[in-house]
Structure formats: structure tokens, C-alpha cells
Design an enzyme around this catalytic site. Structure first.
Site, PDB file in Angstrom:
ATOM      1  N   GLN A  94       6.391  -5.575   2.412  1.00  0.00           N
ATOM      2  CA  GLN A  94       5.538  -5.847   1.252  1.00  0.00           C
ATOM      3  C   GLN A  94       5.629  -4.682   0.272  1.00  0.00           C
ATOM      4  O   GLN A  94       5.093  -4.754  -0.829  1.00  0.00           O
ATOM      5  CB  GLN A  94       4.083  -6.000   1.702  1.00  0.00           C
ATOM      6  N   HIS A 112       7.439  -8.540  -2.184  1.00  0.00           N
ATOM      7  CA  HIS A 112       6.587  -8.264  -3.348  1.00  0.00           C
ATOM      8  C   HIS A 112       7.348  -7.578  -4.482  1.00  0.00           C
ATOM      9  O   HIS A 112       6.733  -7.031  -5.393  1.00  0.00           O
ATOM     10  CB  HIS A 112       5.378  -7.409  -2.942  1.00  0.00           C
ATOM     11  N   GLU A 209      -5.494   1.585  12.726  1.00  0.00           N
ATOM     12  CA  GLU A 209      -6.733   0.812  12.957  1.00  0.00           C
ATOM     13  C   GLU A 209      -6.408  -0.668  13.103  1.00  0.00           C
ATOM     14  O   GLU A 209      -5.349  -1.121  12.680  1.00  0.00           O
ATOM     15  CB  GLU A 209      -7.712   1.047  11.797  1.00  0.00           C
TER      16      GLU A 209
END
Ligand code: OAD
Length: 236
Positions: A94, A112, A209
Site C-alpha cells: 500500500q 496505492h 500491535e
């Protein structure tokens, strides 16, 4: 460790997190790009129509930053994986920076777009290499057809590039690994689920995370991609 058998096809989706250790900011975390600027004011067709100078200023700043940084061990590990398993790796990013290529990856799908390419906003001329920066009072570049030249970036509300190849890659892969992406932007956020539905791929996430689409992954490797990726693969 992820074992890659000779029959496996590996799809890797990278996001802004893989370039964080190179010094490029992510979008949504602390210090993220969209914490300082609203995406709608700068990365949409409406923003371009309203103020193309402002949009070019933003991408000029990003061109300058991206040209100052180097790939990190995470990018290098993916280039090494391609060297080991060849076209059984489908690398889709991306990211609009060129750090995968600078690390040695040869086949990179930029869904992208690419920061160092521009194209005509109107005619069908293909995108071209462009590292220029355009800041006031610079006049904005124009195509021979008369229309403005714009960054070759997929803005919000536009369709990502190369989606046919991406869908094929997702349908064929037996191992899917997302790296450093928060899992909130579609269609990429649904890729892991598509990979599972296709060839029942094993799905993994690498990043510090849990991503928002955590339930699409069989296993998480929590930590920095520059530290995890170099030790992650065993090509059998
Ligand atoms: P985000 O900024 O949404 O997420 C970055 C992710 O990287 C977060 O989940 C972080 O936890 C993780 N991260 C941070 N440091 C890391 C490290 N050292 N190693 C690994 N992971 C790390 O960025 P994306 O998910 O890439 O689109 O954003 C997706 C799209 O939204 C972008 O391509 C961009 C943006 O708007 C367009 O501009 C069209």
C-alpha cells in the site's frame, strides 16, 4: 517462524509500518500523517479540484522525505525471500515509497500508486517517472494535452491499481502475511479474509500491535518488522 514448502505461494501485503524504521511516518499512529492533516483536505479528487497547488505541496514534501531514507532490514528480508522463492512470492504494497525496490525487490505491486511517478489528470498517457517537487511559486506541470499533471497516487474515493492481479494472487496463495498495516483501509483490510476463502491460506500478521482486522489472522508476530522479518521465513 513460517515454513514455506515448495508448493506454497506466498502473498505479502505491506503497509506504512514496514517503512517506519526507515524514518517515514505512518498514517494513523502517533506522529502519523493523518494526525496532522485531514486526508479529505489533501488526498481526494475533491481536494485536487479545489487546490492542486496545495496537493502538490504535500506530495512534494513526501517526495523530498522519501528520497532521503534507505530501506531497512524488513525490506531486505522480503527481497531475500523473493530471491529464494521467485514468482511464488506476490509482494503487494500500500506504500507509495520505493523502499522495496531500493532493497532489491523486483516484482512489487503498488496498489496505492507511486510517489515518484506522475500522470495526466485527463488523458490516457501512461504514468511516468517524476521526482520533481512543485512548491509555490512554481507553476504546476501540464501535459501536452493541456490538462494538469497529478501525482500517480490512489486517492480516497478512487479505485486502487492492479486489482485484477491482486485478486488472482489472493485466490492462489497458501500463505498470507500482512506487515505493518492497521487493517482499517479497504480493500486491503479484507485481503486476509479473501486469502482464507480462496486456497485456505494460513494467515499471519507482523507489527507492534494488533490490527483492526485481527480476527482474519491465524497468528500474530508482535514487534517491529525490521526485527521480525529477517528471522521469520524458512524456505523448505
Ligand atoms: P497506518 O498508519 O494505518 O498503520 C500503520 C501500522 O504500522 C500500524 O498498525 C502500526 O502498528 C504499524 N507499525 C508501526 N511501526 C511499525 C514497525 N516498526 N514495524 C511494523 N509495523 C509497524 O498505515 P497503513 O495501514 O499502511 O492510503 O494505511 C493504509 C492506507 O491508509 C495507506 O496506504 C494510505 C492511508 O491513507 C492512501 O494514501 C491511499
Amino acid at each position: 517462524m513460517i515454513e514455506i514448502a515448495p508448493t506454497d505461494r506466498v502473498f505479502i501485503l505491506t503497509g506504512a509500518g514496514i517503512s517506519a524504521e526507515s524514518g517515514l511516518p505512518t498514517f494513523r499512529g502517533e506522529g502519523g500523517i493523518w494526525r496532522q492533516r485531514r486526508a479529505e483536505e489533501i488526498a481526494t479528487p475533491g481536494a485536487w479540484k479545489r487546490d492542486p497547488h496545495f496537493v502538490w505541496e504535500f506530495y512534494s514534501m513526501r517526495r523530498r522525505k522519501a528520497s532521503e531514507v534507505k530501506p531497512n532490514p524488513g525490506h531486505a528480508a522480503l527481497a531475500a525471500l523473493e530471491a529464494a522463492i521467485g514468482d511464488r512470492l506476490f509482494l503487494c504494497t500500500q506504500n507509495v515509497d520505493n523502499l522495496h525496490e531500493n532493497a532489491g525487490s523486483r516484482n512489487v505491486i503498488h496498489m496505492h500508486g507511486e510517489l515518484f511517478k506522475s500522470r495526466c489528470e485527463s488523458c490516457a498517457q501512461p504514468p511516468f517517472d517524476d521526482a520533481q517537487t512543485y512548491e509555490p511559486p512554481a507553476t504546476l506541470p501540464r501535459c501536452p494535452c493541456g490538462a494538469l499533471i497529478r501525482p500517480h497516487i490512489c486517492w480516497f474515493g478512487e479505485v486502487p491499481f492492479h486489482m485484477d492481479r491482486v485478486r488472482r494472487g489472493l485466490g492462489e496463495c497458501t500463505v498470507f502475511i500482512a506487515v505493518g498495516t492497521s487493517g482499517v483501509v479497504e480493500p486491503a483490510a479484507s485481503f486476509a479474509a479473501h486469502a482464507r476463502a480462496g486456497a485456505q491460506a494460513r494467515t499471519f500478521y507482523v507489527g507492534p500491535e494488533e490490527p483492526a482486522n485481527r480476527s482474519s489472522f491465524d497468528q500474530l508476530f508482535l514487534g517491529k518488522s525490521g526485527e521480525i522479518l529477517p528471522k521469520l521465513f524458512r524456505a523448505l
